[in-house]
Design an enzyme around this catalytic site. Structure first.
Site, PDB file in Angstrom:
ATOM      1  N   VAL A  63      24.775  34.261  32.562  1.00 14.42           N
ATOM      2  CA  VAL A  63      25.383  32.931  32.679  1.00 14.42           C
ATOM      3  C   VAL A  63      24.429  31.965  33.367  1.00 14.42           C
ATOM      4  O   VAL A  63      24.300  30.803  32.968  1.00 14.42           O
ATOM      5  CB  VAL A  63      26.721  33.012  33.444  1.00 14.42           C
ATOM      6  CG1 VAL A  63      27.358  31.626  33.561  1.00 14.42           C
ATOM      7  CG2 VAL A  63      27.676  33.975  32.743  1.00 14.42           C
ATOM      8  N   LYS A 111      35.417  35.240  39.812  1.00 14.01           N
ATOM      9  CA  LYS A 111      36.854  35.555  39.870  1.00 14.01           C
ATOM     10  C   LYS A 111      37.201  36.454  41.040  1.00 14.01           C
ATOM     11  O   LYS A 111      38.260  36.300  41.658  1.00 14.01           O
ATOM     12  CB  LYS A 111      37.308  36.186  38.566  1.00 14.01           C
ATOM     13  CG  LYS A 111      36.509  37.403  38.151  1.00 14.01           C
ATOM     14  CD  LYS A 111      36.881  37.884  36.772  1.00 14.01           C
ATOM     15  CE  LYS A 111      35.915  38.940  36.266  1.00 14.01           C
ATOM     16  NZ  LYS A 111      34.607  38.371  35.902  1.00 14.01           N
ATOM     17  N   GLU A 125      30.534  46.175  30.261  1.00 14.04           N
ATOM     18  CA  GLU A 125      29.443  46.541  31.159  1.00 14.04           C
ATOM     19  C   GLU A 125      29.179  48.041  31.077  1.00 14.04           C
ATOM     20  O   GLU A 125      29.994  48.812  30.558  1.00 14.04           O
ATOM     21  CB  GLU A 125      29.809  46.160  32.592  1.00 14.04           C
ATOM     22  CG  GLU A 125      30.124  44.697  32.807  1.00 14.04           C
ATOM     23  CD  GLU A 125      28.885  43.821  32.746  1.00 14.04           C
ATOM     24  OE1 GLU A 125      27.764  44.361  32.836  1.00 14.04           O
ATOM     25  OE2 GLU A 125      29.042  42.597  32.609  1.00 14.04           O
ATOM     26  N   LYS A 144      42.237  37.621  37.951  1.00 12.15           N
ATOM     27  CA  LYS A 144      42.468  36.354  37.254  1.00 12.15           C
ATOM     28  C   LYS A 144      43.934  35.926  37.365  1.00 12.15           C
ATOM     29  O   LYS A 144      44.233  34.734  37.511  1.00 12.15           O
ATOM     30  CB  LYS A 144      42.056  36.489  35.797  1.00 12.15           C
ATOM     31  CG  LYS A 144      40.562  36.728  35.625  1.00 12.15           C
ATOM     32  CD  LYS A 144      40.201  37.095  34.199  1.00 12.15           C
ATOM     33  CE  LYS A 144      38.707  37.340  34.053  1.00 12.15           C
ATOM     34  NZ  LYS A 144      38.331  37.786  32.692  1.00 12.15           N
TER      35      LYS A 144
END
Length: 432
Positions: free
Chosen positions: A16, A105, A190, A205
């Site tokens: 990201v 998060k 992952e 979340k």
């Protein structure tokens, strides 16, 4: 007088971070036009010093603490993940007068309330649209567009990895492990997928969503969490027979007794809006008193998708700073009590192996009735001298179901509960 450039510090240069840095250095004119002032990347903190494509090597540092505490930074973008040192760096940035944009998060689920108070104390903004559903614009509508409404419930598929695995099991008929390996090969999971398949990622979340939807504090530890590692191909087949799909679903809702947030596998009827959320996508259904049902759908992960939300926050925060304002964060003023998950009523589909002889069904039905659990449909399939008995219940609490299972376990004619999966039923009339 021309407004001065907004000085940006970036923490982390992973998937990201790299996408975000590429936009900051490659789309300068576009961003400047939207903000009303130029943006300038003045530092990138990484764990190990290395060459970063498109980044002046003089901007790269391994001392994140010094970078965020310089005092001349307008916005810190935190993309290193985890709780520490992300929390300490975020606090230091705000104490130095910088706004913070994050996609973290885990941090926001655990420390979001305290961080909002720190931001308010220092008159800066804390934005984290990318922390919940990647590119899907969700948090801003909850905080702004629906600020004058009353949200009743948020139901969502908020983990793309889990959704991909269950979707692949549904379409290919494969096993959980096979679908998970494919998700890892395609980059949707992952190397260590524990947080995704255990439901922990989705629970974090849902803690964030619960706070924003209901303006209340909610510790992530109060989110009931179940994962998908136990799901078998037979569960998928039974779901198909019931004209349902199996999804990992997060729900938070508010009643007169308080709020409750939970994450667990659920059977969704094929006509439910979330049933069509495929692959690694996210889908969130927000139900509000005046607005009714609002559906949000899109990519929930990936470098490009997540950086899109990061940059959206950055533009808004920078625009506010140029105009000499700061967006107000949530007050968390409602202070609603937390309803225990065991008290939440949900429909269930329960399968058990029983002896195939007269009278068994009536005894099983009587056990459900004694604990106030009403049955809907009943299906029985013979297996030699045994039978697979599948019943659907009307809404009942987990506590009532646990009492039913304990009594059934004592019946000699019941050889075991083979599965129990919640089924999501849509309300016909909104609760006021």
């Amino acid at each position: 007088m021309k407004p001065s450039a907004q000085r940006i510090a970036l923490l982390g240069h992973g998937t990201v971070g790299a996408e975000t840095a590429r936009a900051l250095t490659g789309r300068t004119q576009e961003l400047a036009a939207r903000i009303g002032a130029p943006v300038q990347l003045v530092g990138v903190a990484v764990r190990n010093r290395r060459e970063l494509p498109g980044i002046d090597r003089r901007l790269v540092t391994t001392d994140a603490s010094a970078l965020v505490s310089r005092g001349d930074i307008d916005v810190v973008i935190e993309l290193i993940g985890g709780v520490e040192p992300a929390r300490s760096l975020t606090v230091a940035a705000m104490e130095s007068g910088a706004a913070v944009v994050t996609a973290n998060k885990a941090l926001m689920a655990r420390d979001g309330v305290d961080l909002h108070r720190t931001a308010e104390k220092h008159g800066v903004e804390l934005s984290y649209e990318a922390a919940v559903a990647g590119a899907v614009p969700l948090l801003r509508p909850l905080r702004q567009s629906l600020a004058g409404d009353r949200v009743r419930r948020v139901t969502g598929i908020v983990n793309g990895t889990a959704n991909f695995v269950l979707d692949r099991m549904t379409t290919s008929g494969g096993t959980f492990q096979g679908a998970l390996r494919e998700a890892q090969r395609l980059g949707y999971a992952e190397a260590d997928p524990t947080a995704d398949v255990s439901g922990a990622d989705a629970a974090a979340k849902m803690a964030v969503l619960t706070r924003l939807a209901f303006d209340t504090e909610l510790p992530v530890a109060d989110v009931h969490c179940e994962g998908i590692a136990h799901i078998r191909p037979s569960d998928i087949q039974h779901a198909r027979a019931d004209r349902c799909v199996l999804k990992l679903v997060g729900i938070c809702d508010r009643t007169a007794e308080g709020v409750c947030a939970r994450v667990h596998p659920m059977l969704l009827p094929l006509d439910h809006p979330l049933a069509s959320v495929r692959g690694a996508y996210n889908g969130i259904l927000v139900e509000a008193e005046a607005a009714g049902e609002l559906m949000f759908h899109g990519r929930g992960a990936g470098g490009a998708a997540t950086s899109s939300a990061v940059l959206g926050d950055l533009v808004e925060v920078c625009r506010n700073r140029v105009n000499g304002t700061a967006g107000r964060g949530p007050a968390f003023s409602a202070r609603l009590p937390v309803r225990p998950h065991a008290q939440v009523a949900t429909s269930h589909v329960v399968s058990m192996l029983v002896e195939d002889r007269a009278g068994v069904l009536s005894r099983v039905s009587a056990v459900f009735a004694r604990h106030g659990v009403s049955l809907g449909t009943v299906r029985q399939e013979g297996v030699e001298t045994m039978a697979q008995l599948t019943v659907s219940t009307h809404p009942a609490s987990d506590a009532a179901l646990a009492a039913v299972f304990a009594e059934l376990d004592g019946l000699s004619s019941v050889r075991g509960i083979t599965r129990s999966i919640r089924r999501l039923e849509r309300e016909k009339e909104p609760a006021r």
